[in-house]
Design a protein around this motif. Structure first.
Motif, mmCIF file in Angstrom:
data_model
loop_
_atom_site.group_PDB
_atom_site.id
_atom_site.type_symbol
_atom_site.label_atom_id
_atom_site.label_comp_id
_atom_site.label_asym_id
_atom_site.label_seq_id
_atom_site.Cartn_x
_atom_site.Cartn_y
_atom_site.Cartn_z
ATOM 1 N N ILE A 1 41.454 31.173 36.174
ATOM 2 C CA ILE A 1 41.308 30.325 35.242
ATOM 3 C C ILE A 1 42.765 30.569 34.403
ATOM 4 O O ILE A 1 43.242 31.722 34.299
ATOM 5 N N THR A 2 43.080 29.446 33.575
ATOM 6 C CA THR A 2 44.207 29.628 32.634
ATOM 7 C C THR A 2 43.354 29.248 31.112
ATOM 8 O O THR A 2 42.754 28.444 31.280
ATOM 9 N N PHE A 3 43.779 30.140 30.293
ATOM 10 C CA PHE A 3 43.110 29.864 29.054
ATOM 11 C C PHE A 3 43.908 30.238 27.887
ATOM 12 O O PHE A 3 44.734 31.192 28.183
ATOM 13 N N SER A 4 43.535 30.118 26.654
ATOM 14 C CA SER A 4 44.005 30.675 25.313
ATOM 15 C C SER A 4 43.186 31.469 24.653
ATOM 16 O O SER A 4 41.770 31.498 24.751
ATOM 17 N N VAL A 5 43.586 32.708 23.923
ATOM 18 C CA VAL A 5 43.064 33.413 23.393
ATOM 19 C C VAL A 5 43.420 33.186 21.911
ATOM 20 O O VAL A 5 44.488 33.477 21.299
ATOM 21 N N LYS B 1 44.425 34.407 18.397
ATOM 22 C CA LYS B 1 45.668 35.246 17.741
ATOM 23 C C LYS B 1 46.695 35.906 18.847
ATOM 24 O O LYS B 1 47.013 36.909 18.688
ATOM 25 N N GLU B 2 46.584 35.423 20.061
ATOM 26 C CA GLU B 2 47.302 35.669 21.088
ATOM 27 C C GLU B 2 48.298 34.485 21.420
ATOM 28 O O GLU B 2 47.786 33.663 21.440
ATOM 29 N N GLU B 3 49.555 35.049 21.885
ATOM 30 C CA GLU B 3 50.500 34.123 22.250
ATOM 31 C C GLU B 3 50.300 33.589 23.796
ATOM 32 O O GLU B 3 49.988 34.544 24.396
ATOM 33 N N GLY B 4 50.575 32.463 23.725
ATOM 34 C CA GLY B 4 50.792 32.124 25.343
ATOM 35 C C GLY B 4 49.431 31.877 26.104
ATOM 36 O O GLY B 4 48.162 31.857 25.439
ATOM 37 N N MET B 5 49.552 31.279 27.301
ATOM 38 C CA MET B 5 48.044 31.293 28.027
ATOM 39 C C MET B 5 47.970 32.486 29.010
ATOM 40 O O MET B 5 48.969 33.197 29.397
ATOM 41 N N PHE B 6 46.729 32.808 29.159
ATOM 42 C CA PHE B 6 46.219 33.807 29.809
ATOM 43 C C PHE B 6 45.893 33.568 31.215
ATOM 44 O O PHE B 6 45.361 32.411 31.498
ATOM 45 N N VAL B 7 45.981 34.268 32.408
ATOM 46 C CA VAL B 7 45.527 33.888 33.568
ATOM 47 C C VAL B 7 44.597 35.325 34.260
ATOM 48 O O VAL B 7 45.205 36.205 34.281
ATOM 49 N N LYS B 8 43.335 34.828 34.238
ATOM 50 C CA LYS B 8 42.383 35.766 34.985
ATOM 51 C C LYS B 8 41.522 35.531 35.806
ATOM 52 O O LYS B 8 41.204 34.288 36.201
ATOM 53 N N ARG B 9 40.571 36.281 36.356
ATOM 54 C CA ARG B 9 39.607 35.936 37.481
ATOM 55 C C ARG B 9 38.154 35.909 36.553
ATOM 56 O O ARG B 9 37.745 36.903 35.758
ATOM 57 N N VAL B 10 37.405 35.133 37.083
ATOM 58 C CA VAL B 10 36.055 34.846 36.091
ATOM 59 C C VAL B 10 35.113 35.833 37.017
ATOM 60 O O VAL B 10 34.922 35.791 38.149
ATOM 61 N N ILE B 11 34.431 36.791 36.223
ATOM 62 C CA ILE B 11 33.498 37.425 36.919
ATOM 63 C C ILE B 11 32.081 37.347 36.422
ATOM 64 O O ILE B 11 31.162 37.400 37.062
#
Length: 188
Positions: free
Chosen positions: A79-83, A85-95
């Motif tokens: 998935i792509t998501f924002s966090v 207080k963090e810049e840009g988009m994150f890309v991680k795997r859903v566990i």
């Protein structure tokens, strides 16, 4: 007779105007359709360029990914998501999914990914002290949040350090990867 052929060889001016008007209208219609289609595509899809190494070997630096927005999220989706207080988009795997059983002991989270509550199929994750404190009282992943991990676990900044990802922060799931083209540099 020769004069009549010569007269018909030239188009009357109103015929040329009609052809030009039709061409202009077709161009305007085509451009309008392109803008409408682009708008519809942007509502459903986006493209991101990968920066960093947290998803190696699945995704590498400068790969581009096609993301489908507003889809149902399943375990192991990327998935792509924002966090906050963090810049840009994150890309991680859903566990971890909402409702999954879990517990935390000594900064380690044990996540049940098998049948509900049986803890026969588990994953264990070392959490930052802040996240461990936040998760300490939980026995299930709350509704509308997900636990995510980068495939390159040794370097990934993920749910182990920033906590759960809220559904409202998720843009979508990665549908396709466009590999980066790494051109070799020619040495003289």
């Amino acid at each position: 007779m020769a004069n009549r052929r010569h007269e018909h060889a030239e188009d009357p001016p109103h015929d040329r105007r009609a052809v030009i008007l039709i061409i202009v209208l077709l161009i305007i219609l085509s451009v309008t359709m392109l803008f409408v289609m682009r708008g519809q595509l942007q509502k459903r899809y986006s493209v991101h360029t990968i920066s960093g190494t947290s998803m190696i070997p699945t995704l590498t630096e400068r790969d581009q990914v096609l993301v489908k927005k507003n889809v149902q999220i399943q375990r192991y989706d990327i998935i792509t998501f924002s966090v906050d207080k963090e810049e840009g988009m994150f890309v991680k795997r859903v566990i971890g999914l909402p409702g999954d059983s879990m517990f935390v002991r000594n900064d380690r989270m044990v996540l049940n990914i098998g049948e509900q509550g049986d803890f026969e199929t588990t994953n264990t994750f070392h959490l930052s002290p802040t996240v461990a404190d936040e998760f300490q009282t939980l026995n299930r992943i709350p509704e509308d949040v997900y636990f995510v991990i980068g495939d390159h676990v040794d370097v990934s900044k993920d749910s182990r350090t920033f906590g759960f990802v809220h559904r409202k922060s998720i843009e979508g799931t990665v549908q396709f990867r466009f590999p980066a083209i790494h051109l070799a540099k020619v040495k003289n």
